[in-house]
Write an enzyme that holds these catalytic residues in place. Structure first.
Site, PDB file in Angstrom:
ATOM      1  N   ASN A  49       0.834  -1.194   0.000  1.00  0.00           N
ATOM      2  CA  ASN A  49       0.000   0.000   0.000  1.00  0.00           C
ATOM      3  C   ASN A  49       0.872   1.248   0.000  1.00  0.00           C
ATOM      4  O   ASN A  49       1.967   1.268   0.569  1.00  0.00           O
ATOM      5  CB  ASN A  49      -1.014   0.006   1.153  1.00  0.00           C
ATOM      6  CG  ASN A  49      -0.400  -0.219   2.513  1.00  0.00           C
ATOM      7  OD1 ASN A  49       0.626  -0.882   2.639  1.00  0.00           O
ATOM      8  ND2 ASN A  49      -1.032   0.307   3.543  1.00  0.00           N
ATOM      9  N   CYS A  60      -4.146   0.628  -2.456  1.00  0.00           N
ATOM     10  CA  CYS A  60      -3.998  -0.615  -1.697  1.00  0.00           C
ATOM     11  C   CYS A  60      -2.916  -1.514  -2.314  1.00  0.00           C
ATOM     12  O   CYS A  60      -2.614  -1.427  -3.507  1.00  0.00           O
ATOM     13  CB  CYS A  60      -5.300  -1.404  -1.714  1.00  0.00           C
ATOM     14  SG  CYS A  60      -6.656  -0.649  -0.812  1.00  0.00           S
ATOM     15  N   GLU A  62      -3.071  -4.692  -3.027  1.00  0.00           N
ATOM     16  CA  GLU A  62      -3.577  -5.618  -4.053  1.00  0.00           C
ATOM     17  C   GLU A  62      -3.592  -4.956  -5.428  1.00  0.00           C
ATOM     18  O   GLU A  62      -3.157  -5.536  -6.429  1.00  0.00           O
ATOM     19  CB  GLU A  62      -5.003  -6.077  -3.722  1.00  0.00           C
ATOM     20  CG  GLU A  62      -5.128  -6.861  -2.430  1.00  0.00           C
ATOM     21  CD  GLU A  62      -5.400  -5.988  -1.209  1.00  0.00           C
ATOM     22  OE1 GLU A  62      -4.856  -4.868  -1.133  1.00  0.00           O
ATOM     23  OE2 GLU A  62      -6.157  -6.443  -0.337  1.00  0.00           O
ATOM     24  N   CYS A  96     -10.423  -4.976   0.177  1.00  0.00           N
ATOM     25  CA  CYS A  96     -11.540  -4.018   0.159  1.00  0.00           C
ATOM     26  C   CYS A  96     -12.374  -4.225  -1.111  1.00  0.00           C
ATOM     27  O   CYS A  96     -11.965  -4.926  -2.039  1.00  0.00           O
ATOM     28  CB  CYS A  96     -11.011  -2.582   0.242  1.00  0.00           C
ATOM     29  SG  CYS A  96     -10.342  -1.970  -1.318  1.00  0.00           S
ATOM     30  N   CYS A  99     -10.666  -3.358  -4.474  1.00  0.00           N
ATOM     31  CA  CYS A  99      -9.679  -4.356  -4.903  1.00  0.00           C
ATOM     32  C   CYS A  99     -10.370  -5.625  -5.391  1.00  0.00           C
ATOM     33  O   CYS A  99      -9.904  -6.260  -6.339  1.00  0.00           O
ATOM     34  CB  CYS A  99      -8.712  -4.663  -3.762  1.00  0.00           C
ATOM     35  SG  CYS A  99      -7.568  -3.287  -3.443  1.00  0.00           S
TER      36      CYS A  99
HETATM   37  N1  THU Z   1      -5.270  -1.520   2.586  1.00  0.00           N
HETATM   38  C1  THU Z   1      -4.709  -2.337   1.650  1.00  0.00           C
HETATM   39  O1  THU Z   1      -3.617  -2.067   1.147  1.00  0.00           O
HETATM   40  N2  THU Z   1      -5.387  -3.459   1.297  1.00  0.00           N
HETATM   41  C2  THU Z   1      -6.558  -3.858   1.833  1.00  0.00           C
HETATM   42  O2  THU Z   1      -7.078  -4.894   1.468  1.00  0.00           O
HETATM   43  C3  THU Z   1      -7.207  -3.053   2.872  1.00  0.00           C
HETATM   44  C4  THU Z   1      -6.570  -1.757   3.181  1.00  0.00           C
HETATM   45  C5  THU Z   1      -4.514  -0.346   3.024  1.00  0.00           C
HETATM   46  C6  THU Z   1      -5.044   0.983   2.582  1.00  0.00           C
HETATM   47  C7  THU Z   1      -4.489   1.901   3.654  1.00  0.00           C
HETATM   48  O3  THU Z   1      -3.175   2.287   3.299  1.00  0.00           O
HETATM   49  C8  THU Z   1      -4.402   1.032   4.900  1.00  0.00           C
HETATM   50  O4  THU Z   1      -4.510  -0.300   4.456  1.00  0.00           O
HETATM   51  C9  THU Z   1      -5.488   1.305   5.919  1.00  0.00           C
HETATM   52  O5  THU Z   1      -6.745   1.285   5.344  1.00  0.00           O
END
Ligand code: THU
Length: 136
Positions: A49, A60, A62, A96, A99
């Site tokens: 991320n 994110c 993913e 999320c 994603c």
């Molecule tokens: N985040 C991800 O990278 N992947 C996910 O599946 C859920 C959330 C990140 C986004 C943000 O930088 C941090 O987690 C908190 O939401």
């Protein structure tokens, strides 16, 4: 296609995701995430991320991994067989909604390996995102 990833693929993806997770840029949430995808061609791509002072611009792990795969190999060569998502200390983190939609576009049969509140889970993206949107 089996619903469970062969152990070797699973271990390889988890290791790759964890390695990239260490490079996550998350100074605001402090929530580090790593992701690794395995394509049908056997290629592995990773992402972490990347946050921003303008919070909504955050990307994110993913989607970083998937976009990196497209940038490296071209969209025609990116069919996701599996994607693993990791966090430090294996804190729960299921992909999320945004994603899920992007995973679905590049692999409607993809297996998603993630840490749920009940431990590690392997789910089909179709089950995580019923009736995902497709234009093509
Ligand atoms: N985040 C991800 O990278 N992947 C996910 O599946 C859920 C959330 C990140 C986004 C943000 O930088 C941090 O987690 C908190 O939401």
């Amino acid at each position: 296609m089996p619903d469970v990833l062969p152990g070797q693929q699973r271990d390889h993806l988890l290791r790759a995701a964890r390695e990239t997770m260490a490079r996550a840029y998350a100074p605001y949430s402090k929530f580090l995430v790593g992701a690794a995808i395995l394509t049908e061609l056997g290629e592995v791509f990773t992402g972490c991320n990347v946050e921003n002072a303008s919070y909504g611009l955050t990307m994110c792990a993913e989607r970083t991994a998937i976009f990196s795969a497209v940038a490296h190999s071209g969209a025609d060569n990116v069919r996701i067989r599996a994607i693993a998502v990791t966090t430090p200390d294996d804190v729960a983190c299921s992909p999320c909604g945004a994603c899920r939609q992007v995973i679905y576009e590049f692999g409607s049969d993809a297996v998603v390996l993630f840490r749920s509140h009940d431990g590690w889970k392997e789910s089909r993206i179709r089950d995580l995102l019923p009736e995902g949107f497709l234009l093509l």
